[in-house]
Design a protein around this motif. Structure first.
Motif, mmCIF file in Angstrom:
data_model
loop_
_atom_site.group_PDB
_atom_site.id
_atom_site.type_symbol
_atom_site.label_atom_id
_atom_site.label_comp_id
_atom_site.label_asym_id
_atom_site.label_seq_id
_atom_site.Cartn_x
_atom_site.Cartn_y
_atom_site.Cartn_z
ATOM 1 N N PHE B 60 -23.487 -10.103 22.543
ATOM 2 C CA PHE B 60 -22.539 -9.349 23.362
ATOM 3 C C PHE B 60 -21.474 -10.239 23.978
ATOM 4 O O PHE B 60 -20.699 -9.791 24.814
ATOM 5 C CB PHE B 60 -23.286 -8.593 24.473
ATOM 6 C CG PHE B 60 -24.204 -7.528 23.937
ATOM 7 C CD1 PHE B 60 -23.711 -6.487 23.168
ATOM 8 C CD2 PHE B 60 -25.573 -7.573 24.183
ATOM 9 C CE1 PHE B 60 -24.553 -5.504 22.658
ATOM 10 C CE2 PHE B 60 -26.414 -6.601 23.681
ATOM 11 C CZ PHE B 60 -25.906 -5.567 22.913
ATOM 12 N N ARG B 61 -21.419 -11.536 23.589
ATOM 13 C CA ARG B 61 -20.548 -12.457 24.323
ATOM 14 C C ARG B 61 -19.080 -12.086 24.226
ATOM 15 O O ARG B 61 -18.303 -12.383 25.122
ATOM 16 C CB ARG B 61 -20.780 -13.893 23.863
ATOM 17 C CG ARG B 61 -20.271 -14.220 22.467
ATOM 18 C CD ARG B 61 -20.671 -15.638 22.100
ATOM 19 N NE ARG B 61 -20.032 -16.078 20.870
ATOM 20 C CZ ARG B 61 -20.436 -15.720 19.651
ATOM 21 N NH1 ARG B 61 -21.467 -14.899 19.518
ATOM 22 N NH2 ARG B 61 -19.815 -16.157 18.576
ATOM 23 N N ILE B 63 -17.745 -9.015 24.154
ATOM 24 C CA ILE B 63 -17.308 -7.834 24.902
ATOM 25 C C ILE B 63 -17.564 -7.939 26.403
ATOM 26 O O ILE B 63 -17.030 -7.159 27.177
ATOM 27 C CB ILE B 63 -17.956 -6.533 24.354
ATOM 28 C CG1 ILE B 63 -19.473 -6.574 24.504
ATOM 29 C CG2 ILE B 63 -17.550 -6.273 22.923
ATOM 30 C CD1 ILE B 63 -20.102 -5.205 24.353
ATOM 31 N N VAL B 64 -18.403 -8.908 26.799
ATOM 32 C CA VAL B 64 -18.717 -9.022 28.227
ATOM 33 C C VAL B 64 -17.643 -9.874 28.910
ATOM 34 O O VAL B 64 -17.360 -10.974 28.483
ATOM 35 C CB VAL B 64 -20.105 -9.656 28.429
ATOM 36 C CG1 VAL B 64 -20.372 -9.873 29.904
ATOM 37 C CG2 VAL B 64 -21.166 -8.769 27.814
ATOM 38 N N THR B 65 -17.043 -9.325 29.963
ATOM 39 C CA THR B 65 -15.994 -10.075 30.650
ATOM 40 C C THR B 65 -16.595 -11.005 31.697
ATOM 41 O O THR B 65 -17.722 -10.802 32.151
ATOM 42 C CB THR B 65 -15.017 -9.120 31.360
ATOM 43 O OG1 THR B 65 -15.775 -8.259 32.192
ATOM 44 C CG2 THR B 65 -14.247 -8.296 30.362
ATOM 45 N N VAL B 68 -18.097 -9.444 35.111
ATOM 46 C CA VAL B 68 -19.381 -8.744 35.225
ATOM 47 C C VAL B 68 -20.491 -9.454 34.435
ATOM 48 O O VAL B 68 -21.549 -8.894 34.235
ATOM 49 C CB VAL B 68 -19.287 -7.277 34.742
ATOM 50 C CG1 VAL B 68 -18.395 -6.471 35.656
ATOM 51 C CG2 VAL B 68 -18.817 -7.195 33.313
ATOM 52 N N PRO B 71 -24.248 -9.871 36.363
ATOM 53 C CA PRO B 71 -25.135 -8.705 36.380
ATOM 54 C C PRO B 71 -25.587 -8.280 34.982
ATOM 55 O O PRO B 71 -26.736 -7.874 34.815
ATOM 56 C CB PRO B 71 -24.309 -7.602 37.043
ATOM 57 C CG PRO B 71 -22.994 -8.165 37.335
ATOM 58 C CD PRO B 71 -23.017 -9.628 37.120
ATOM 59 N N VAL B 72 -24.708 -8.387 34.001
ATOM 60 C CA VAL B 72 -25.100 -8.002 32.648
ATOM 61 C C VAL B 72 -26.222 -8.912 32.134
ATOM 62 O O VAL B 72 -27.224 -8.445 31.598
ATOM 63 C CB VAL B 72 -23.887 -8.037 31.695
ATOM 64 C CG1 VAL B 72 -24.338 -7.939 30.238
ATOM 65 C CG2 VAL B 72 -22.935 -6.901 32.005
ATOM 66 N N LEU B 75 -29.443 -8.108 33.858
ATOM 67 C CA LEU B 75 -29.971 -6.848 33.328
ATOM 68 C C LEU B 75 -30.661 -7.085 31.987
ATOM 69 O O LEU B 75 -31.774 -6.597 31.738
ATOM 70 C CB LEU B 75 -28.812 -5.868 33.169
ATOM 71 C CG LEU B 75 -29.118 -4.380 33.097
ATOM 72 C CD1 LEU B 75 -29.884 -3.942 34.322
ATOM 73 C CD2 LEU B 75 -27.815 -3.599 32.999
ATOM 74 N N ILE B 76 -30.027 -7.843 31.122
ATOM 75 C CA ILE B 76 -30.608 -8.127 29.801
ATOM 76 C C ILE B 76 -31.938 -8.851 29.956
ATOM 77 O O ILE B 76 -32.963 -8.463 29.374
ATOM 78 C CB ILE B 76 -29.633 -8.988 28.956
ATOM 79 C CG1 ILE B 76 -28.423 -8.159 28.537
ATOM 80 C CG2 ILE B 76 -30.343 -9.560 27.729
ATOM 81 C CD1 ILE B 76 -27.357 -8.956 27.808
ATOM 82 N N THR B 79 -34.691 -6.625 31.443
ATOM 83 C CA THR B 79 -35.196 -5.655 30.465
ATOM 84 C C THR B 79 -36.165 -6.322 29.493
ATOM 85 O O THR B 79 -37.259 -5.803 29.238
ATOM 86 C CB THR B 79 -34.015 -5.062 29.662
ATOM 87 O OG1 THR B 79 -33.051 -4.563 30.575
ATOM 88 C CG2 THR B 79 -34.493 -3.938 28.776
ATOM 89 N N THR B 82 -39.481 -7.129 31.214
ATOM 90 C CA THR B 82 -40.304 -5.943 31.455
ATOM 91 C C THR B 82 -40.953 -5.461 30.168
ATOM 92 O O THR B 82 -42.131 -5.082 30.158
ATOM 93 C CB THR B 82 -39.445 -4.819 32.069
ATOM 94 O OG1 THR B 82 -38.676 -5.371 33.126
ATOM 95 C CG2 THR B 82 -40.317 -3.711 32.617
ATOM 96 N N LEU B 83 -40.194 -5.506 29.072
ATOM 97 C CA LEU B 83 -40.767 -5.095 27.785
ATOM 98 C C LEU B 83 -41.910 -6.031 27.382
ATOM 99 O O LEU B 83 -42.961 -5.584 26.915
ATOM 100 C CB LEU B 83 -39.682 -5.079 26.697
ATOM 101 C CG LEU B 83 -38.670 -3.929 26.810
ATOM 102 C CD1 LEU B 83 -37.565 -4.097 25.780
ATOM 103 C CD2 LEU B 83 -39.355 -2.582 26.625
#
Lengths: 218, 230
Positions: B60-61, B63-65, B68, B71-72, B75-76, B79, B82-83
């Motif tokens: 995702f490098r 598209i991620v600005t 943000v 936090p992205v 979040l990754i 997630t 937790t999985l």
């Protein structure tokens, strides 16, 4: 280097918010799928754990139905609920097991206490504790067989004065270097047996029809 | 190109090791290293998370600005952790009982966010995954060494309960080194973790200085390779 080459729209607040929202939605979806895929096996593993510890405090000869199929939830006047697992043979409650807890040296010590219908201790096992390794953790059966001292004890054996560690005039050994932990365990078991005396009527009531009486929740 | 890979491997395992060079991830390090087995389990779980997070962050490098990205990334990582936590609870339940408390702590392992930010967000997928693998293995190495040192000093055993973690075939790893060892409680407690870590860091310094001096004597001094990212 990024600032110059970056397309305009990416600096708009909407793009940033959408990006963050999109990732959050994706994370939520993944976690939901993960939860759906694992929750059944997790619940099953936890039941197996519970059965494994219950069979340590209730001998198999005492029941012919699953230990989890005759739960009784007793709610005290303060509103705290205790789940009592009942061993049933031929429709008769022969023994019960429930959780008791004491305040140890480093937090709560949770114990599982098995009591037969006559109020005699069948066994005590530690469920969880945070006592000092090498000192207080001798309450675990894996480390020391101290916890077996409770087998066969009841409220009359010993009497109230005896239900303490030796240092306090009782009959139970403390560990060298750790008195608070065994003291807490002795007090918790004693308290648990008194709890049995108060609630034995409810706990031992004959189970009319196992099929209608089965309570599965915990 | 081969040089890039070799650099990533040596950085991850030794010269920019998460623990011994970057001094990151000390909380999970000190918390689980009572035994070598616990260290190994925690290290492997962390390695797995680092590879996955390197992969996801690298994908995702573009598209991620910059605004943000933090936090992205968090979040990754959260997630993925937790999985991993849920799957371990469901499928390797005995290991989860030992490590369960520490798995959620992987989220707070600043080394993972650190690698996402410093490496994976700027590099192609293959390099990011390799970096995650090597940084993770370097972390595992540190955990196992520290766990082994503390376990030997505290109870004279090595890899106790290894069969629980790796399966029955690895029971041979479990060693009782000294029979009737009286135990050295301090090392098993948290202060012992700090002390053992201190000695290990000092030992690595000594070793690195020795190696550098030997290299100097042999050839003309090279450019230093330590990156020293924090």
């Amino acid at each position: 280097m990024k600032g110059v080459l970056e397309p305009r729209f990416r600096q708009r607040i909407g793009y940033q918010a959408g990006l963050l929202g999109g990732f959050a939605a994706m994370a939520a979806a993944l976690l939901m799928m993960g939860n759906l895929g694992t929750s059944d096996s997790i619940a099953q593993r936890q039941q197996e754990d519970l059965v494994a510890s219950l069979t340590q405090v209730i001998p198999t000869a005492l029941y012919d139905e699953s230990l989890l199929s005759n739960n009784l939830v007793i709610t005290s006047s303060e509103g705290s609920a205790t789940t009592v697992y009942r061993a049933v043979r031929n429709g008769q409650v022969t023994a019960v097991a429930y959780e008791v807890s004491g305040a140890g040296y480093a937090g709560e010590i949770r114990l599982l206490l098995g009591v037969d219908a006559g109020g005699k201790t069948l066994g005590v096992r530690v469920i969880s504790h945070a006592e000092t390794p090498g000192l207080g953790d001798k309450i675990e059966l894996a480390k020391d067989d101290w916890i077996l001292d409770f087998n066969g004890r009841s409220l009359d054996n010993p009497d109230d004065a005896g239900w303490h560690v030796r240092k306090d005039g009782g009959i139970f050994d403390q560990f060298s270097g750790a008195t608070i932990t065994p003291r807490a365990v002795v007090a918790a078991v004693h308290e648990g047996l008194r709890y049995f005396r108060v609630h034995s009527g409810e706990m031992l009531a004959r189970i009319p029809d196992p099929a209608t009486n089965a309570v599965t929740g915990g | 190109m081969a040089g890039v890979y070799r650099r990533i491997i040596t950085d991850g395992l030794w010269s920019n090791n998460v623990v011994f060079a970057q001094l990151l991830a000390l909380c999970p390090l000190l918390a689980v290293t009572g035994t070598a087995t616990n260290g190994l389990g925690m290290g492997l779980a962390t390695t797995f998370v680092m590879m996955l997070s390197g992969f996801a962050v690298s994908i995702f490098r573009s598209i991620v600005t910059a605004e943000v990205r933090i936090p992205v990334f968090v979040l990754i990582i959260a997630t993925i952790v937790t999985l991993v936590d849920m799957s371990m609870n469901a499928w390797v339940h005995d290991l989860h009982k030992v490590l369960g408390l520490f798995i959620p702590l992987i989220v707070t392992n600043c080394a993972i966010l650190g690698r996402a930010e410093a490496f994976a967000s700027k590099k192609p997928i293959a390099l990011a995954v390799l970096d995650g693998l090597m940084m993770g293995l370097g972390f595992t190495l540190a955990l196992v060494i520290l766990g082994a040192v503390r376990e030997i000093l505290a109870s004279a055993t090595l890899f106790s309960n290894a069969s629980l973690l790796l399966g029955r075939h690895f029971a041979f790893l479990e060693q009782q080194l000294i029979a009737d060892y009286r135990g050295f409680l301090l090392v098993a407690l948290p202060p012992g973790g700090f002390l053992a870590l201190g000695f290990l860091l000092a030992a690595k310094r000594v070793l690195d200085t020795r190696l550098a001096r030997r290299a100097e004597r042999r050839t003309a001094p090279d450019a230093p390779t330590m990156a020293g990212a924090g």
